[in-house]
Design a protein around this motif. Structure first.
Motif, short mmCIF file in Angstrom:
data_model
loop_
_atom_site.label_atom_id
_atom_site.label_comp_id
_atom_site.label_asym_id
_atom_site.label_seq_id
_atom_site.Cartn_x
_atom_site.Cartn_y
_atom_site.Cartn_z
N MET A 162 0.85 -1.17 0.00
CA MET A 162 0.00 0.00 0.00
C MET A 162 0.89 1.23 0.00
SD MET A 162 -3.35 0.93 2.15
CE MET A 162 -2.73 1.20 3.77
N THR A 163 0.44 2.30 -0.61
CA THR A 163 1.25 3.50 -0.80
C THR A 163 0.76 4.64 0.08
OG1 THR A 163 1.51 2.85 -3.11
CG2 THR A 163 2.12 5.09 -2.55
N GLU A 164 1.71 5.37 0.63
CA GLU A 164 1.43 6.57 1.42
C GLU A 164 2.33 7.68 0.89
OE1 GLU A 164 2.46 7.97 5.93
OE2 GLU A 164 1.81 5.92 5.64
N VAL A 165 1.78 8.87 0.69
CA VAL A 165 2.56 9.99 0.17
C VAL A 165 2.92 10.92 1.32
CG1 VAL A 165 2.58 11.95 -1.40
CG2 VAL A 165 1.48 9.83 -2.09
N ARG A 166 4.21 11.24 1.42
CA ARG A 166 4.72 12.18 2.42
C ARG A 166 5.58 13.20 1.69
NH1 ARG A 166 6.77 8.23 7.32
NH2 ARG A 166 4.75 7.29 7.72
N GLY A 167 5.01 14.36 1.44
CA GLY A 167 5.74 15.38 0.68
C GLY A 167 5.97 14.92 -0.73
N ALA A 168 7.23 14.91 -1.15
CA ALA A 168 7.58 14.49 -2.52
C ALA A 168 7.90 13.01 -2.59
CB ALA A 168 8.77 15.30 -3.01
N CYS A 169 7.84 12.30 -1.45
CA CYS A 169 8.18 10.87 -1.42
C CYS A 169 6.94 10.01 -1.27
CB CYS A 169 9.11 10.57 -0.25
SG CYS A 169 10.74 11.28 -0.43
N ALA A 170 6.99 8.85 -1.87
CA ALA A 170 5.96 7.83 -1.69
C ALA A 170 6.58 6.71 -0.87
CB ALA A 170 5.47 7.32 -3.03
N HIS A 171 5.94 6.34 0.22
CA HIS A 171 6.40 5.24 1.05
C HIS A 171 5.49 4.06 0.74
CE1 HIS A 171 8.66 7.75 4.17
NE2 HIS A 171 8.28 8.57 3.21
N HIS A 172 6.07 2.89 0.51
CA HIS A 172 5.27 1.72 0.17
C HIS A 172 5.86 0.51 0.85
CE1 HIS A 172 8.35 1.20 -3.03
NE2 HIS A 172 8.24 2.50 -3.10
N GLN A 173 5.00 -0.47 1.14
CA GLN A 173 5.46 -1.66 1.82
C GLN A 173 5.22 -2.89 0.95
OE1 GLN A 173 1.61 -1.19 4.57
NE2 GLN A 173 3.22 -2.26 5.55
N ALA A 174 6.07 -3.87 1.14
CA ALA A 174 5.98 -5.10 0.37
C ALA A 174 4.83 -5.96 0.88
CB ALA A 174 7.29 -5.88 0.49
N ALA A 175 4.10 -6.57 -0.03
CA ALA A 175 2.97 -7.43 0.35
C ALA A 175 3.44 -8.67 1.11
CB ALA A 175 2.18 -7.83 -0.88
N ASP A 176 4.60 -9.20 0.74
CA ASP A 176 5.10 -10.42 1.37
C ASP A 176 5.87 -10.15 2.66
OD1 ASP A 176 7.24 -9.23 0.10
OD2 ASP A 176 8.09 -11.09 -0.64
N ALA A 177 6.21 -8.89 2.93
CA ALA A 177 6.95 -8.51 4.14
C ALA A 177 6.55 -7.09 4.53
CB ALA A 177 8.45 -8.61 3.90
N PRO A 178 5.39 -6.91 5.21
CA PRO A 178 4.88 -5.58 5.53
C PRO A 178 5.86 -4.71 6.32
CG PRO A 178 3.21 -7.23 5.95
CD PRO A 178 4.48 -7.96 5.63
N ALA A 179 6.81 -5.31 7.01
CA ALA A 179 7.78 -4.52 7.77
C ALA A 179 8.81 -3.87 6.86
CB ALA A 179 8.47 -5.40 8.81
N ARG A 180 8.90 -4.34 5.61
CA ARG A 180 9.87 -3.80 4.65
C ARG A 180 9.24 -2.62 3.92
NH1 ARG A 180 11.92 -7.01 -0.49
NH2 ARG A 180 9.76 -7.60 -0.25
N ILE A 181 9.65 -1.41 4.31
CA ILE A 181 9.09 -0.19 3.73
C ILE A 181 10.15 0.45 2.84
CG2 ILE A 181 8.20 2.11 4.22
CD1 ILE A 181 7.09 0.96 6.83
N ARG A 182 9.75 0.81 1.64
CA ARG A 182 10.64 1.46 0.68
C ARG A 182 10.15 2.87 0.41
NH1 ARG A 182 14.61 -2.29 -0.30
NH2 ARG A 182 13.85 -4.28 -1.05
N LYS A 183 11.04 3.71 -0.10
CA LYS A 183 10.69 5.09 -0.47
C LYS A 183 11.10 5.33 -1.91
CE LYS A 183 12.63 6.46 3.64
NZ LYS A 183 13.41 7.37 4.44
N THR A 184 10.31 6.13 -2.60
CA THR A 184 10.62 6.53 -3.97
C THR A 184 9.97 7.88 -4.22
OG1 THR A 184 10.69 5.75 -6.25
CG2 THR A 184 8.63 5.41 -5.06
N GLY A 185 10.35 8.53 -5.29
CA GLY A 185 9.74 9.80 -5.64
C GLY A 185 8.28 9.61 -6.01
N ALA A 186 7.39 10.38 -5.41
CA ALA A 186 5.96 10.24 -5.65
C ALA A 186 5.61 10.53 -7.11
CB ALA A 186 5.17 11.15 -4.71
#
Length: 63
Positions: free
Chosen positions: A1-25
């Motif tokens: 699932m994706t969450e937007v924080r400023g210019a970044c999008a934070h998203h988590q892996a479906a198979d490992a919800p504790a693994r959160i990645r960031k990328t440009g929104a």
């Protein structure tokens, strides 16, 4: 699932919800063919390829 924080999008892996990645929104919205306002809560799939200094993601598709 994706969450937007400023210019970044934070998203988590479906198979490992504790693994959160960031990328440009804006880049993520473009890859998914959607607008920034539609990113929060969006589910999508992509391929991740580990490389020496991180991960390359490609093949973005809405889930």
């Amino acid at each position: 699932m994706t969450e937007v924080r400023g210019a970044c999008a934070h998203h988590q892996a479906a198979d490992a919800p504790a693994r959160i990645r960031k990328t440009g929104a804006a880049d993520l919205a473009e890859a998914l063919g959607t607008g920034l306002a539609d990113l929060p809560g969006r589910h999508y799939a992509c391929w991740e390829t580990p490389v020496e200094y991180g991960v390359i993601r490609n093949g973005f598709e809405p889930a």
